[in-house]
Design a protein around this motif. Structure first.
Motif, PDB file in Angstrom:
ATOM      1  N   CYS A  32     -55.445  43.025  76.138  1.00  0.00           N
ATOM      2  CA  CYS A  32     -54.824  41.701  76.116  1.00  0.00           C
ATOM      3  C   CYS A  32     -55.032  40.966  77.437  1.00  0.00           C
ATOM      4  N   VAL A  35     -50.841  36.750  81.031  1.00  0.00           N
ATOM      5  CA  VAL A  35     -50.126  35.489  80.858  1.00  0.00           C
ATOM      6  C   VAL A  35     -50.314  34.680  82.133  1.00  0.00           C
ATOM      7  N   THR A  36     -50.631  33.409  81.989  1.00  0.00           N
ATOM      8  CA  THR A  36     -50.825  32.553  83.162  1.00  0.00           C
ATOM      9  C   THR A  36     -49.768  31.458  83.261  1.00  0.00           C
ATOM     10  N   PHE A  38     -45.731  30.585  82.618  1.00  0.00           N
ATOM     11  CA  PHE A  38     -44.366  31.018  82.316  1.00  0.00           C
ATOM     12  C   PHE A  38     -43.603  29.768  81.874  1.00  0.00           C
ATOM     13  N   ASP A  41     -43.624  27.929  75.796  1.00  0.00           N
ATOM     14  CA  ASP A  41     -44.404  28.682  74.802  1.00  0.00           C
ATOM     15  C   ASP A  41     -44.206  30.190  74.975  1.00  0.00           C
ATOM     16  N   LEU A  42     -44.165  30.637  76.214  1.00  0.00           N
ATOM     17  CA  LEU A  42     -43.911  32.058  76.473  1.00  0.00           C
ATOM     18  C   LEU A  42     -42.501  32.433  76.030  1.00  0.00           C
ATOM     19  N   LEU A  70     -51.841  38.621  74.332  1.00  0.00           N
ATOM     20  CA  LEU A  70     -51.343  38.408  75.695  1.00  0.00           C
ATOM     21  C   LEU A  70     -50.556  39.629  76.152  1.00  0.00           C
ATOM     22  N   ARG A  71     -50.540  39.858  77.468  1.00  0.00           N
ATOM     23  CA  ARG A  71     -49.862  41.021  78.045  1.00  0.00           C
ATOM     24  C   ARG A  71     -48.348  40.786  78.137  1.00  0.00           C
ATOM     25  N   VAL A  72     -47.681  40.999  77.015  1.00  0.00           N
ATOM     26  CA  VAL A  72     -46.229  40.855  76.928  1.00  0.00           C
ATOM     27  C   VAL A  72     -45.716  41.927  75.975  1.00  0.00           C
ATOM     28  N   VAL A  90     -43.650  40.880  81.164  1.00  0.00           N
ATOM     29  CA  VAL A  90     -44.855  40.057  81.108  1.00  0.00           C
ATOM     30  C   VAL A  90     -45.845  40.588  82.134  1.00  0.00           C
ATOM     31  N   ASN A  91     -47.094  40.701  81.742  1.00  0.00           N
ATOM     32  CA  ASN A  91     -48.160  41.241  82.592  1.00  0.00           C
ATOM     33  C   ASN A  91     -47.810  42.608  83.174  1.00  0.00           C
ATOM     34  N   PRO A 131     -39.737  36.846  81.679  1.00  0.00           N
ATOM     35  CA  PRO A 131     -40.312  35.634  81.088  1.00  0.00           C
ATOM     36  C   PRO A 131     -40.168  34.371  81.946  1.00  0.00           C
TER      37      PRO A 131
END
Length: 184
Positions: A32, A35-36, A38, A41-42, A70-72, A90-91, A131
């Motif tokens: 994945c 995430v860029t 925050f 949408d996240l 995504l890395r979540v 996240v990440n 998040p």
């Protein structure tokens, strides 16, 4: 609501339940992306992930399990002392996995109906962000360590079946075939 009472928001209570992707879906086998942003949408993704996890009676869920690469991951998982661990990472980066290796029964929402004794270290530490983008370090032992390792593995394109060998692997793959799922 009575005066002085605070309202506790339950994760997932405003989320939308998504279908869980199952073995054979390519999104489960690809690493994945980080995430860029925050942002809202996240936050919505995390809320939907909690709703989906609870609807499926899971203790953890990775974003790719609902088709979002995504890395979540989210979790609501007890440890071996029955202490509840609730959150979203996240990440995540697995920074430690140690302690004695314990073989415990494990299953996966993406491999429905299949369970197998899976060896995992008894302690895991994951670092990432919440998040809102605040740094976070999550340490788990026992069953919660298993959850952290399982969900982090999903984000790297792995499944719990990958850690099985010998008779356990053969039995799990037989169960996969009986369940009508594609080969692992």
């Amino acid at each position: 609501m009575a005066a002085g009472t605070t309202r506790v928001r339950i994760p997932g209570s405003s989320g939308r339940v998504h279908p869980v992707r199952v073995l054979g879906d390519p999104v489960l086998r690809e690493p994945c992306a980080p995430v860029t942003a925050f942002d809202a949408d996240l936050a919505r993704l995390v809320e939907d992930m909690f709703a989906t996890m609870y609807a499926e009676d899971g203790v953890g869920l990775a974003a790719n399990q609902i088709g979002v690469p995504l890395r979540v991951f989210v979790h609501d998982c007890p440890d071996d002392e029955d202490v509840r661990h609730l959150g979203a990472v996240v990440n995540p980066v697995l920074v430690e996995a140690d302690g004695v290796t314990v073989t415990g029964e494990e299953g996966c929402l993406s491999v429905p109906g299949v369970r197998a004794g899976t060896p995992r270290p008894d302690r895991a530490v994951v670092e990432g962000y919440d998040p809102a983008g605040r740094p976070l370090r999550v340490e788990g032992t026992g069953f919660f360590a298993r959850c952290l390792l399982h969900e982090t593995g999903h984000l790297d394109g792995g499944l719990f079946l990958d850690g099985l060998t010998g008779l356990r692997r053969r039995r799990a793959l037989r169960a996969v075939r009986r369940a009508g799922l594609p080969a692992a």
